[in-house]
Design a protein around this motif. Structure first.
Motif, PDB file in Angstrom:
ATOM      1  N   ILE A   1      22.741  -8.674  32.641  1.00  0.00           N
ATOM      2  CA  ILE A   1      21.573  -8.679  33.522  1.00  0.00           C
ATOM      3  C   ILE A   1      21.775  -7.710  34.687  1.00  0.00           C
ATOM      4  N   MET A   2      23.015  -7.548  35.118  1.00  0.00           N
ATOM      5  CA  MET A   2      23.312  -6.582  36.179  1.00  0.00           C
ATOM      6  C   MET A   2      23.125  -5.152  35.661  1.00  0.00           C
ATOM      7  N   LEU A   3      23.510  -4.936  34.408  1.00  0.00           N
ATOM      8  CA  LEU A   3      23.271  -3.622  33.794  1.00  0.00           C
ATOM      9  C   LEU A   3      21.774  -3.382  33.605  1.00  0.00           C
ATOM     10  N   ALA A   4      21.022  -4.439  33.321  1.00  0.00           N
ATOM     11  CA  ALA A   4      19.567  -4.317  33.175  1.00  0.00           C
ATOM     12  C   ALA A   4      18.931  -3.889  34.493  1.00  0.00           C
ATOM     13  N   VAL A   5      19.425  -4.430  35.592  1.00  0.00           N
ATOM     14  CA  VAL A   5      18.905  -4.022  36.903  1.00  0.00           C
ATOM     15  C   VAL A   5      19.206  -2.544  37.146  1.00  0.00           C
ATOM     16  N   GLY A   6      20.388  -2.109  36.753  1.00  0.00           N
ATOM     17  CA  GLY A   6      20.710  -0.684  36.867  1.00  0.00           C
ATOM     18  C   GLY A   6      19.779   0.166  36.020  1.00  0.00           C
ATOM     19  N   ALA A   7      19.448  -0.303  34.815  1.00  0.00           N
ATOM     20  CA  ALA A   7      18.507   0.426  33.952  1.00  0.00           C
ATOM     21  C   ALA A   7      17.127   0.499  34.598  1.00  0.00           C
ATOM     22  N   LEU A   8      16.744  -0.552  35.307  1.00  0.00           N
ATOM     23  CA  LEU A   8      15.471  -0.500  36.031  1.00  0.00           C
ATOM     24  C   LEU A   8      15.518   0.550  37.141  1.00  0.00           C
ATOM     25  N   GLY A   9      16.668   0.713  37.754  1.00  0.00           N
ATOM     26  CA  GLY A   9      16.833   1.779  38.742  1.00  0.00           C
ATOM     27  C   GLY A   9      16.675   3.146  38.097  1.00  0.00           C
ATOM     28  N   GLY A  10      17.245   3.317  36.891  1.00  0.00           N
ATOM     29  CA  GLY A  10      17.058   4.569  36.151  1.00  0.00           C
ATOM     30  C   GLY A  10      15.597   4.783  35.806  1.00  0.00           C
TER      31      GLY A  10
ATOM     32  N   HIS B   1       8.187  10.537  28.920  1.00  0.00           N
ATOM     33  CA  HIS B   1       8.182   9.076  28.916  1.00  0.00           C
ATOM     34  C   HIS B   1       9.597   8.483  28.881  1.00  0.00           C
ATOM     35  N   LEU B   2      10.527   9.160  29.522  1.00  0.00           N
ATOM     36  CA  LEU B   2      11.899   8.668  29.564  1.00  0.00           C
ATOM     37  C   LEU B   2      11.990   7.321  30.280  1.00  0.00           C
ATOM     38  N   TRP B   3      11.063   7.067  31.179  1.00  0.00           N
ATOM     39  CA  TRP B   3      11.033   5.798  31.887  1.00  0.00           C
ATOM     40  C   TRP B   3      10.890   4.625  30.912  1.00  0.00           C
ATOM     41  N   SER B   4      10.151   4.857  29.801  1.00  0.00           N
ATOM     42  CA  SER B   4       9.946   3.778  28.832  1.00  0.00           C
ATOM     43  C   SER B   4      11.257   3.441  28.103  1.00  0.00           C
ATOM     44  N   LEU B   5      12.118   4.437  27.912  1.00  0.00           N
ATOM     45  CA  LEU B   5      13.433   4.154  27.317  1.00  0.00           C
ATOM     46  C   LEU B   5      14.282   3.309  28.272  1.00  0.00           C
ATOM     47  N   TRP B   6      14.228   3.634  29.562  1.00  0.00           N
ATOM     48  CA  TRP B   6      14.960   2.838  30.551  1.00  0.00           C
ATOM     49  C   TRP B   6      14.426   1.400  30.589  1.00  0.00           C
ATOM     50  N   LEU B   7      13.111   1.266  30.522  1.00  0.00           N
ATOM     51  CA  LEU B   7      12.509  -0.065  30.523  1.00  0.00           C
ATOM     52  C   LEU B   7      12.903  -0.838  29.270  1.00  0.00           C
ATOM     53  N   GLY B   8      12.908  -0.179  28.127  1.00  0.00           N
ATOM     54  CA  GLY B   8      13.334  -0.821  26.882  1.00  0.00           C
ATOM     55  C   GLY B   8      14.792  -1.244  26.934  1.00  0.00           C
ATOM     56  N   ALA B   9      15.635  -0.365  27.502  1.00  0.00           N
ATOM     57  CA  ALA B   9      17.057  -0.712  27.637  1.00  0.00           C
ATOM     58  C   ALA B   9      17.229  -1.920  28.558  1.00  0.00           C
ATOM     59  N   ALA B  10      16.458  -1.957  29.640  1.00  0.00           N
ATOM     60  CA  ALA B  10      16.534  -3.089  30.565  1.00  0.00           C
ATOM     61  C   ALA B  10      16.104  -4.378  29.867  1.00  0.00           C
ATOM     62  N   ALA B  11      15.035  -4.296  29.083  1.00  0.00           N
ATOM     63  CA  ALA B  11      14.545  -5.482  28.369  1.00  0.00           C
ATOM     64  C   ALA B  11      15.576  -5.964  27.341  1.00  0.00           C
ATOM     65  N   LEU B  12      16.156  -5.045  26.594  1.00  0.00           N
ATOM     66  CA  LEU B  12      17.169  -5.429  25.604  1.00  0.00           C
ATOM     67  C   LEU B  12      18.393  -6.052  26.267  1.00  0.00           C
ATOM     68  N   LEU B  13      18.813  -5.476  27.371  1.00  0.00           N
ATOM     69  CA  LEU B  13      19.959  -6.034  28.091  1.00  0.00           C
ATOM     70  C   LEU B  13      19.641  -7.434  28.639  1.00  0.00           C
ATOM     71  N   ALA B  14      18.414  -7.617  29.117  1.00  0.00           N
ATOM     72  CA  ALA B  14      18.023  -8.927  29.634  1.00  0.00           C
ATOM     73  C   ALA B  14      17.997  -9.968  28.520  1.00  0.00           C
TER      74      ALA B  14
ATOM     75  N   ALA C   1      19.753  -9.816  25.720  1.00  0.00           N
ATOM     76  CA  ALA C   1      21.145 -10.028  25.320  1.00  0.00           C
ATOM     77  C   ALA C   1      21.863 -10.923  26.330  1.00  0.00           C
ATOM     78  N   GLU C   2      21.480 -10.832  27.615  1.00  0.00           N
ATOM     79  CA  GLU C   2      22.078 -11.695  28.640  1.00  0.00           C
ATOM     80  C   GLU C   2      21.758 -13.157  28.375  1.00  0.00           C
ATOM     81  N   MET C   3      20.595 -13.428  27.839  1.00  0.00           N
ATOM     82  CA  MET C   3      20.230 -14.811  27.519  1.00  0.00           C
ATOM     83  C   MET C   3      21.148 -15.396  26.454  1.00  0.00           C
ATOM     84  N   MET C   4      21.731 -14.536  25.640  1.00  0.00           N
ATOM     85  CA  MET C   4      22.661 -15.004  24.613  1.00  0.00           C
ATOM     86  C   MET C   4      24.084 -15.166  25.156  1.00  0.00           C
ATOM     87  N   SER C   5      24.477 -14.300  26.089  1.00  0.00           N
ATOM     88  CA  SER C   5      25.863 -14.322  26.569  1.00  0.00           C
ATOM     89  C   SER C   5      26.054 -15.185  27.810  1.00  0.00           C
ATOM     90  N   LEU C   6      25.099 -15.192  28.723  1.00  0.00           N
ATOM     91  CA  LEU C   6      25.166 -15.945  29.982  1.00  0.00           C
ATOM     92  C   LEU C   6      26.396 -15.614  30.821  1.00  0.00           C
TER      93      LEU C   6
END
Length: 153
Positions: A32-41, A7-20, A22-27
């Protein structure tokens, strides 16, 4: 540990969600670009790729997004409407002639409640009192104007 490997895919999905989130806080449009990369992973993990390949896919996706997508998006978001200050904001406005205007005699125009000295844009024109004019340019304290054509009913 076997579950994590399956279930390594779920870790990538969780990382993408956390990055997304966190992006809402930083703008900054970086996380969000790193989150897209995590979705690729995540997609690579779902395809059964080894962990090293998943990391490489995530890194390549992130770098690609940061290099190709972020710059034009950031430029577009940070570009605001053109702010006109001072006399420049009068260009394009219309006003009413209060004293006849000609090339040989400076006239007067009421623009946004103020009276300005005015000269015609076309030096061969004489603009009569009461006509509506458009400001083409401001030269010092003088408006350069041109009559607005009136439609006859």
């Amino acid at each position: 540990m076997d579950w994590l490997g399956d279930h390594l895919w779920s870790l990538w999905l969780g990382a993408a969600a956390l990055l997304a989130v966190a992006e809402m806080m930083s703008l900054d449009l970086v996380l969000i670009m790193l989150a897209v990369g995590a979705l690729g992973g995540m997609v690579a993990a779902l395809a059964g790729a080894p962990v090293l390949l998943q990391v490489l896919v995530a890194a390549a996706g992130s770098i690609g997004m940061l290099a190709l997508v972020r710059p034009p998006v950031a430029r577009r978001l940070h570009r605001g409407p053109e702010l006109k200050l001072g006399h420049g904001k009068l260009v394009g406005r219309t006003g009413i002639v209060t004293a006849a205007i000609s090339a040989s005699e400076t006239g007067r125009v009421r623009l946004d409640g103020d009276v300005w000295s005015a000269t015609p844009y076309d030096e061969s024109l004489v603009i009569a009192e009461g006509e509506t004019v458009e400001v083409f340019e401001i030269r010092g304290a003088t408006a350069v104007v041109h009559p607005v054509p009136q439609l006859d009913d």
